[in-house]
Write an enzyme that holds these catalytic residues in place. Structure first.
Site, mmCIF file in Angstrom:
data_model
loop_
_atom_site.group_PDB
_atom_site.id
_atom_site.type_symbol
_atom_site.label_atom_id
_atom_site.label_comp_id
_atom_site.label_asym_id
_atom_site.label_seq_id
_atom_site.Cartn_x
_atom_site.Cartn_y
_atom_site.Cartn_z
ATOM 1 N N GLU A 57 -6.557 -8.807 4.474
ATOM 2 C CA GLU A 57 -5.607 -8.006 5.312
ATOM 3 C C GLU A 57 -5.706 -8.821 6.601
ATOM 4 O OE1 GLU A 57 -5.927 -3.817 5.984
ATOM 5 O OE2 GLU A 57 -6.442 -3.456 3.905
ATOM 6 N N GLN B 102 1.660 -5.728 5.939
ATOM 7 C CA GLN B 102 2.131 -5.333 4.631
ATOM 8 C C GLN B 102 3.696 -5.998 4.138
ATOM 9 O OE1 GLN B 102 1.422 -1.440 3.345
ATOM 10 N NE2 GLN B 102 -0.677 -1.265 4.423
ATOM 11 N N ASN C 37 -12.321 -1.037 -0.581
ATOM 12 C CA ASN C 37 -11.722 -1.456 0.675
ATOM 13 C C ASN C 37 -12.398 -0.879 1.958
ATOM 14 O OD1 ASN C 37 -9.160 -2.128 2.159
ATOM 15 N ND2 ASN C 37 -9.312 -0.036 2.874
ATOM 16 N N GLU C 38 -12.693 -1.719 2.783
ATOM 17 C CA GLU C 38 -13.395 -1.430 4.247
ATOM 18 C C GLU C 38 -14.169 -0.536 4.114
ATOM 19 O OE1 GLU C 38 -10.222 -0.528 6.994
ATOM 20 O OE2 GLU C 38 -9.281 -2.645 6.790
ATOM 21 N N TYR D 71 -6.786 -7.396 12.513
ATOM 22 C CA TYR D 71 -5.425 -7.039 13.169
ATOM 23 C C TYR D 71 -5.445 -7.273 14.707
ATOM 24 C CZ TYR D 71 -4.333 -4.529 8.777
ATOM 25 O OH TYR D 71 -4.191 -4.093 7.436
ATOM 26 N N ASN E 265 -6.783 1.866 2.874
ATOM 27 C CA ASN E 265 -7.494 3.240 3.028
ATOM 28 C C ASN E 265 -6.977 4.234 1.672
ATOM 29 O OD1 ASN E 265 -8.379 2.006 5.344
ATOM 30 N ND2 ASN E 265 -7.170 3.292 6.761
ATOM 31 N N GLU F 232 0.890 -1.339 -0.009
ATOM 32 C CA GLU F 232 0.094 0.013 0.093
ATOM 33 C C GLU F 232 1.007 1.430 -0.005
ATOM 34 O OE1 GLU F 232 -3.643 1.834 2.562
ATOM 35 O OE2 GLU F 232 -2.864 0.224 3.205
#
Length: 536
Positions: free
Chosen positions: A323, A375, A200-201, A273, A100, A55
């Site tokens: 992720e 990442q 994304n999200e 996470y 993001n 990212e």
């Protein structure tokens, strides 16, 4: 005569007590057990579960994989020391460009002559985006490391037309404007990007262009329509739940997405996470079990919707954990943004948690067909650089072991060992509290591939080695078995520049001659991989 009977009874009672003590002692000393049955199969392991993620965030791209000012860079600005370390991870799939970041990224800013690319305010992570690294540079990088590119389109501030044009730019050989633009930029042949994420999200209030489930489903469906009309062969990933805050219901989001997009998408993306906020080792190393619980809940939702879906000859929807990682130390305001954002340093307990995630993916191989650890470099990453060097973080080693060895069919393994209960704890700073019961000290997965068996065992016990009897229920262990171990002096051991305290060590091989079982002692706080043949 009466006295003789009393003596006889006393002797019997004494023998019974002695036998009980012997039995109790034997029971206490009994080894843990792992039973392998090559006929008890879960599903085929998709290599894409060993994917990673790049990212535009902090020093992941600029200063990480791409750093023209580094003495290690080639003529294209690619850091060759990082490139070599990335190749050794054997990454099958690499997600790009966010995250993001993608919700305010417009792909046309990052193509064409570099001196004509506009610098932009990067609003997700508060840095300047120079756009010197974009679509074509990333595809070139992916081809150099032998990985499949996986693109996320902007469904935040972006339009469905913009998403369609990106597919056209990448996948159409010639004719329409965007395809001819790619050719003008020096790429006569299409990139043929197979995997595309629809945003994304989008369930997160922090996301630029955040939508509710119904509005996201409408936008994603129309974007998918245009993208598939451009290239019918692509695979599409829907944005699943990432918001697990106490006042939010992630299951409602996932249920809506699956209901509305069941005929459209090929995967649903989940994110997670975790962190050791309370500095409680046993709580922390149990956290991959929460990922496994969430996997099973979404699997149930998918199975329900597939009964009503009209997918033709396409596969059912699978889960993409695109992720996942450990992220908590660098999650304060001052470490979340800017040039050096999210530069987490990892220790041995973090490596064990990553191994636990990978074991969970293997154990759910029938439904989890993609995963991308976030990442790749510097930003919550297995590889860490400065201008004059780099080192491999602790979490590098379980990723490397799995991606180079765990292939074939996932097996349903029987494990019998001691367990523990956790306290109530929080996975992340804003997550709901959880508590785990009966957590096995041994966390196990197994892969079988054309006569070869690979068994991965994490010993979660902080202080105690666990002697374990391993049995083959069908076939015999035969020949030389390689043994690899990830471990370190203690659970807080870290790596650094010039210092590698946690790494993979190849142990003495085991020689087994048509054995139905063998015994191995798994060291405390370790990940062990045992690899060899089973013969019929």
């Amino acid at each position: 005569m009466k006295q003789t009977n009393q003596i006889y009874v006393l002797r019997c009672l004494a023998l019974t007590i002695i036998a009980g003590l012997i039995s109790s002692t034997f029971s206490m000393a009994q080894n843990a057990r792992i039973k392998i049955d090559i006929d008890r199969q879960i599903g085929e392991i998709n290599n894409n579960i060993y994917g990673n993620f790049v990212e535009h965030l902090g020093r992941c791209v600029y200063g990480g994989i791409y750093d023209p000012e580094s003495p290690y860079a080639d003529e294209n600005g690619i850091r060759l020391d990082v490139l070599d370390a990335v190749k050794d991870l054997n990454i099958p799939l690499l997600r790009y460009p966010g995250g993001n970041f993608v919700s305010n990224y417009h792909w046309k800013d990052g193509v064409g002559p570099k001196d004509e690319r506009p610098p932009r305010m990067e609003l997700a992570w508060a840095r300047l985006e120079t756009n010197q690294f974009g679509t074509n540079e990333f595809v070139d990088y992916a081809r150099r490391i032998g990985t499949e590119p996986y693109f996320a389109v902007n469904l935040g501030t972006g339009t469905i037309e913009e998403a369609q044009q990106w597919v056209e730019y990448c996948n159409v050989k010639e004719g329409p404007y965007s395809a001819e633009l790619r050719k003008k930029h020096g790429y006569a042949e299409p990139h043929n990007i197979k995997y595309w994420s629809l945003g994304n999200e989008m369930d997160g209030f922090w996301q630029m262009g955040h939508l509710n489930a119904e509005d996201y489903s409408k936008k994603a469906r129309e974007a998918a329509k245009l993208m598939r009309l451009t290239d019918p062969s692509i695979k599409l990933i829907a944005t699943g739940a990432s918001n697990f805050r106490p006042n939010n219901d992630p299951h409602e989001w996932n249920a809506t997405i699956l209901s509305e997009l069941k005929d459209v998408v090929d995967y649903i993306a989940l994110h997670m996470y975790v962190g050791n906020h309370q500095d409680n080792y046993y709580n922390f190393v149990s956290s991959p079990l929460v990922l496994e619980e969430r996997t099973k809940v979404v699997k149930g939702m998918i199975m329900r919707e597939m009964e009503k879906a009209d997918r033709g000859n396409r596969d059912p929807i699978y889960i993409a954990w695109d992720e996942y990682n450990i992220w908590y130390r660098w999650r304060q305001e001052e470490t979340m943004t800017g040039e050096r954002a999210l530069e987490e340093r990892y220790n041995l307990e973090d490596a064990l948690v990553i191994g636990g995630f990978l074991n969970a993916f293997i154990r759910n191989a029938d439904i989890v067909k993609m995963a991308n650890m976030a990442q790749l470099v510097n930003v919550i990453a297995p590889i860490f650089t400065e201008k004059d060097g780099m080192f491999l973080q602790t979490i590098y080693y379980p990723l490397q072991l799995f991606a180079n060895n765990m292939f074939g069919t996932s097996l349903d393994v029987f494990v019998d060992c001691d367990t523990y209960d956790t306290d109530e704890f929080y996975l992340g700073l804003a997550e709901q509290a959880t508590q785990q019961k009966n957590v096995p000290y041994l966390d196990v997965s197994a892969a079988y591939n054309d006569g070869e068996i690979v068994i991965t065992v994490i010993n979660r016990h902080k202080d105690k080695a666990i002697a374990t009897d391993l049995f083959s229920q069908e076939g015999l262990f035969n020949g030389e078995f390689e043994v690899f171990e990830v471990n370190g002096p203690d659970i807080k051991s870290e790596n650094d520049f010039g210092k590698t305290t946690v790494k993979t060590v190849k142990k003495a091989s085991l020689t087994l001659n048509e054995a139905s079982s063998f015994t191995y002692e798994f060291p405390a706080h370790s990940l062990t991989m045992i690899k060899g043949k089973i013969t019929q």
